[in-house]
Motif scaffolding. Structure first.
Motif, PDB file in Angstrom:
ATOM      1  N   GLY A 293      -1.911   6.451  -3.956  1.00  0.00           N
ATOM      2  CA  GLY A 293      -1.599   7.703  -3.277  1.00  0.00           C
ATOM      3  C   GLY A 293      -2.220   8.864  -4.269  1.00  0.00           C
ATOM      4  O   GLY A 293      -2.141   8.890  -5.204  1.00  0.00           O
ATOM      5  N   PRO A 294      -2.705   9.795  -3.681  1.00  0.00           N
ATOM      6  CA  PRO A 294      -3.267  10.782  -4.391  1.00  0.00           C
ATOM      7  C   PRO A 294      -2.254  11.782  -4.737  1.00  0.00           C
ATOM      8  O   PRO A 294      -0.961  11.588  -4.725  1.00  0.00           O
ATOM      9  CB  PRO A 294      -4.174  11.810  -3.105  1.00  0.00           C
ATOM     10  CG  PRO A 294      -3.353  11.211  -1.722  1.00  0.00           C
ATOM     11  CD  PRO A 294      -3.038  10.053  -1.912  1.00  0.00           C
TER      12      PRO A 294
ATOM     13  N   VAL B  37       0.124   2.185   0.060  1.00  0.00           N
ATOM     14  CA  VAL B  37      -0.395   3.408  -0.049  1.00  0.00           C
ATOM     15  C   VAL B  37       0.281   4.482   0.659  1.00  0.00           C
ATOM     16  O   VAL B  37       0.615   4.231   1.698  1.00  0.00           O
ATOM     17  CB  VAL B  37      -2.120   3.368   0.935  1.00  0.00           C
ATOM     18  CG1 VAL B  37      -2.636   4.868   0.722  1.00  0.00           C
ATOM     19  CG2 VAL B  37      -3.058   2.275   0.506  1.00  0.00           C
ATOM     20  N   ILE B  38       0.608   5.560  -0.203  1.00  0.00           N
ATOM     21  CA  ILE B  38       1.411   6.591   0.111  1.00  0.00           C
ATOM     22  C   ILE B  38       0.601   8.067   0.449  1.00  0.00           C
ATOM     23  O   ILE B  38      -0.370   8.370  -0.444  1.00  0.00           O
ATOM     24  CB  ILE B  38       2.670   6.716  -0.830  1.00  0.00           C
ATOM     25  CG1 ILE B  38       3.447   5.734  -0.909  1.00  0.00           C
ATOM     26  CG2 ILE B  38       3.414   8.137  -0.305  1.00  0.00           C
ATOM     27  CD1 ILE B  38       4.655   5.762  -1.938  1.00  0.00           C
TER      28      ILE B  38
ATOM     29  N   GLU C 151       4.245   9.682   3.464  1.00  0.00           N
ATOM     30  CA  GLU C 151       4.405   8.698   4.353  1.00  0.00           C
ATOM     31  C   GLU C 151       3.745   7.264   3.755  1.00  0.00           C
ATOM     32  O   GLU C 151       2.849   7.404   3.033  1.00  0.00           O
ATOM     33  CB  GLU C 151       3.828   8.954   5.606  1.00  0.00           C
ATOM     34  CG  GLU C 151       4.702  10.050   6.382  1.00  0.00           C
ATOM     35  CD  GLU C 151       4.196  10.057   7.725  1.00  0.00           C
ATOM     36  OE1 GLU C 151       3.837   9.303   8.411  1.00  0.00           O
ATOM     37  OE2 GLU C 151       4.548  11.182   8.321  1.00  0.00           O
ATOM     38  N   LEU C 152       4.472   6.171   4.114  1.00  0.00           N
ATOM     39  CA  LEU C 152       3.812   4.784   3.554  1.00  0.00           C
ATOM     40  C   LEU C 152       2.811   4.541   4.742  1.00  0.00           C
ATOM     41  O   LEU C 152       3.344   3.977   5.779  1.00  0.00           O
ATOM     42  CB  LEU C 152       4.891   3.885   3.366  1.00  0.00           C
ATOM     43  CG  LEU C 152       4.534   2.431   2.789  1.00  0.00           C
ATOM     44  CD1 LEU C 152       3.929   2.810   1.493  1.00  0.00           C
ATOM     45  CD2 LEU C 152       5.672   1.602   2.663  1.00  0.00           C
ATOM     46  N   LEU C 153       1.777   4.468   4.483  1.00  0.00           N
ATOM     47  CA  LEU C 153       0.620   4.239   5.358  1.00  0.00           C
ATOM     48  C   LEU C 153       0.278   2.852   5.578  1.00  0.00           C
ATOM     49  O   LEU C 153       0.256   2.163   6.792  1.00  0.00           O
ATOM     50  CB  LEU C 153      -0.688   4.762   4.952  1.00  0.00           C
ATOM     51  CG  LEU C 153      -0.980   6.333   4.840  1.00  0.00           C
ATOM     52  CD1 LEU C 153      -2.154   6.723   4.415  1.00  0.00           C
ATOM     53  CD2 LEU C 153      -0.262   7.183   6.067  1.00  0.00           C
TER      54      LEU C 153
ATOM     55  N   ILE D 180     -11.285   1.199   1.097  1.00  0.00           N
ATOM     56  CA  ILE D 180     -10.118   1.206   2.038  1.00  0.00           C
ATOM     57  C   ILE D 180      -9.130   2.492   1.973  1.00  0.00           C
ATOM     58  O   ILE D 180      -8.653   3.097   2.949  1.00  0.00           O
ATOM     59  CB  ILE D 180      -9.329  -0.158   1.865  1.00  0.00           C
ATOM     60  CG1 ILE D 180     -10.124  -1.301   2.028  1.00  0.00           C
ATOM     61  CG2 ILE D 180      -7.994  -0.074   2.843  1.00  0.00           C
ATOM     62  CD1 ILE D 180      -9.740  -2.568   1.620  1.00  0.00           C
ATOM     63  N   PHE D 181      -8.920   2.711   0.681  1.00  0.00           N
ATOM     64  CA  PHE D 181      -7.922   3.849   0.259  1.00  0.00           C
ATOM     65  C   PHE D 181      -8.685   4.875   0.803  1.00  0.00           C
ATOM     66  O   PHE D 181      -7.729   5.974   1.651  1.00  0.00           O
ATOM     67  CB  PHE D 181      -7.767   3.821  -1.153  1.00  0.00           C
ATOM     68  CG  PHE D 181      -7.166   5.004  -1.671  1.00  0.00           C
ATOM     69  CD1 PHE D 181      -5.688   5.051  -1.681  1.00  0.00           C
ATOM     70  CD2 PHE D 181      -7.570   5.879  -2.439  1.00  0.00           C
ATOM     71  CE1 PHE D 181      -4.949   6.184  -2.105  1.00  0.00           C
ATOM     72  CE2 PHE D 181      -6.956   7.054  -2.990  1.00  0.00           C
ATOM     73  CZ  PHE D 181      -5.488   7.255  -2.818  1.00  0.00           C
TER      74      PHE D 181
END
Ligand SMILES: Nc1ncnc2c1ncn2[C@@H]1O[C@H](COP(=O)(O)OP(=O)(O)OP(=O)(O)O)[C@@H](O)[C@H]1O
Ligand SMILES: [Mg+2]
Lengths: 253, 308
Positions: free
Chosen positions: B38-39, B206-207, B211-213, B299-300
């Protein structure tokens, strides 16, 4: 009960004092000697006796209390403030320990250090004035209770402080005046009547009075009131710490 | 999958009013390596801090191996080791003392033999009597890992373990993580480096903006979300794509020898087999085919951009 945790915290805090032994133990001795030279010798030679006790001896209990209060607060507040400051507090917060155990470790170590300081000063004072302790058990009760309750108070300050300035603020602005006006160097009835009333709101008065009674059997208030006040203060501090940990006050966002 | 950490509907609003986590639910499997991507500011550290007891959740629950992390915090925390993102270490302690301290805090009785082996595994044994402030950043990072492992946790959280770490040390850390996993430790790590997740994680979450995408098996994730490309080399150059193949949206290369097909493997209608038979029906001869798939990185970036 996480005994190992209490033990490592206690050991860590004691080791910290050992590493700065000069600052921890020698400085209280030096300042006490200075007080004796100035108050005991210079001023004391002009004051005959206070309530049948030589002035030099009269100020000993007050001096010990002054040192105990300052060092209990300084030690305990710094001990818990520093991990907050450096961020290492994360470890305490994520460890399987209760607030009570954290407190026992930090406050126990701070109180032990003050207790040692108290004994050192008592020993040092013995070099300057002949000392008799009328009620040694009471003397130790007051000594120990003071060390514990003011270490707890320091612990609260350390939890509350968000920077170094706040850490110094309470000791400087509140404690030092309370101790100096608490009858370390005089008895309450030496003051004008109006000030005598004001003084009764100063908790330190009860502490010093009770402690002095255990030495010379002279006191401003009854020893039971003194004991009651110390215990009340201890209880208030305990509840405050309990609430701080429960609510995560300034520890957990 | 046997769950070791179960996070349900976790939300966090900081005192500032900022909502750092929004209804996050996640099950972590026993023995897996889970990477959280996550960023900056996504909420990774907040999530970890709540699980470990450093930050209070606003709502939601965390169950660690059957123990609620608030009401039964002793049992829950005893299982967890945490390596924080920041290099937070006291300055005047020695390496050995700080590890012993951590072990004691977690209620374990002293075990010098274990600590010695741990320090050797972390290549810190020769530094054991050094003051922490005399260590380099990479060494401090390893000391933090040592502190987290000092009480033999069964779940290890690594918050950006390889930030600011050189290539060699990063490889060492990956090796260490794999060794730990083999010994049965469940590992959750956060990272900004997709190749790191790709390299060592079993599952990837991935957050983004609290939120947990998505969270899925690394390969399944790449399979599900990754676009694939098929490059077909022809025997002979063609002038243009035959009209019968127009439905496939192929691209013809400038040398007229290659057709590129970008497809979604989830759609069998438009699958490779159907395309190949359509091509041979159109009378084209194939010389070679080559497929490629997108990396986690693509994807990210797709996921994060789709959300913002
Ligand atoms: N104590 C706090 N008070 C208020 N807001 C906070 C606090 N701690 C974090 N935040 C905010 O919460 C959000 C998530 O922060 P967090 O540290 O969890 O992000 P992260 O995913 O770990 O980011 P990074 O990759 O930069 O470490 C950020 O916007 C941050 O500003
Ligand atoms: Mg972070």
């Amino acid at each position: 009960m996480n005994i190992y945790a209490i033990r490592v915290i206690y050991k860590y805090e004691m080791l910290r004092a050992w590493k700065t032994i000069l600052q921890s133990f020698a400085s209280p001795v030096i300042s006490t000697v200075l007080y004796f030279v100035v108050f005991g010798a210079a001023i004391g030679s002009r004051i005959e006796q206070v309530e049948g006790v030589s002035y030099g001896a009269f100020i000993v209990p007050g001096l010990i209390m002054l040192a105990l209060l300052t060092h209990s607060i300084a030690n305990a507040s710094f001990g818990i403030f520093f991990p907050k400051f450096t961020g290492t507090i994360y470890e305490l917060l994520s460890a399987p320990i209760s607030f009570f155990e954290i407190m026992v470790g930090y406050v126990g170590a701070a109180a032990t250090k003050s207790f040692i300081i108290g004994l050192i000063i008592l020993g040092t004072a013995g070099f300057f004035v002949p000392l008799e302790i009328a009620h040694p058990v009471w003397m130790f009760v007051f000594l120990i209770l003071t060390c514990i309750s003011f270490s707890l108070f320091g612990f609260i300050i350390g939890l509350w402080a968000i920077d170094f300035e706040k850490l110094q603020l309470i000791p400087l602005l509140v404690i030092t005046p309370l101790v100096f006006l608490g009858g370390s160097f005089y008895t309450i009835d030496m003051l004008p009547p109006a000030w005598q009333t004001v003084t009764l709101f100063n908790p330190v008065v009860y502490l010093i009075s009770g402690f002095r009674w255990s030495f010379f059997e002279v006191s401003d208030v009854s020893v039971w009131i003194s004991l009651g006040m110390v215990l009340t203060f201890l209880l208030v501090c305990l509840v405050t710490v309990w609430w701080m940990f429960k609510s995560g006050y300034r520890l957990k966002q | 999958m046997q769950t070791i950490v179960s996070i349900s509907n976790l939300s966090k609003t900081y005192a500032t009013g900022f909502r750092a986590l929004n209804d996050v639910s996640l099950d972590i499997a026993r023995g897996e390596i889970l990477a959280l991507l996550g960023p900056n500011g996504a909420g990774k550290t907040t999530l970890i801090s709540i699980i470990c007891g450093i930050v209070n959740a606003s709502s939601g629950t965390v169950i660690v191996d059957g123990h609620n992390n608030v009401s039964d915090y002793r049992a829950a925390r005893a299982l967890i080791g945490l390596v924080p993102q920041e290099l937070t270490l006291g300055a005047f302690d020695t390496v050995w003392n700080t590890l012993s301290f951590s072990r004691g805090l977690f209620g374990k009785k002293p075990n010098p033999a274990y600590l010695e082996q741990l320090l050797k595994d972390l290549s810190l044994w020769d530094k054991k009597d050094n003051l922490l402030m005399t260590l380099s950043g990479g060494m401090k990072r390893r000391v933090l890992i040592g502190k987290a492992l000092s009480h033999q946790p069964s779940i290890l959280f690594l918050d950006e373990p390889t930030a600011g770490v050189d290539v060699e040390l990063r490889k060492d850390m990956w090796a260490l993580v794999r060794r730990l996993r083999e010994s049965g430790v469940t590992i959750i790590l956060t990272t900004h480096y997709i190749e790191e997740a790709e390299e060592i994680a079993d599952r990837v979450g991935v957050i983004h903006k609290g939120e947990l995408l998505v969270v899925d098996d690394k390969l399944a994730l790449m399979h599900k979300l990754g676009k694939r490309q098929l490059v077909i080399e022809l025997e002979q150059a063609v002038d243009s794509i035959p009209a019968t193949l127009s439905a496939w949206s192929l691209e013809l290369s400038t040398d007229h020898m290659h057709l590129t097909y970008t497809y979604d493997p989830r759609n069998p209608e438009k699958g490779v087999a159907n395309l190949l038979s359509a091509i041979s029906d159109a009378g084209l001869l194939l010389k070679d085919v080559e497929t490629s798939q997108s990396s986690l990185e693509d994807i990210f970036i797709d996921l994060v951009h789709a959300k913002s």
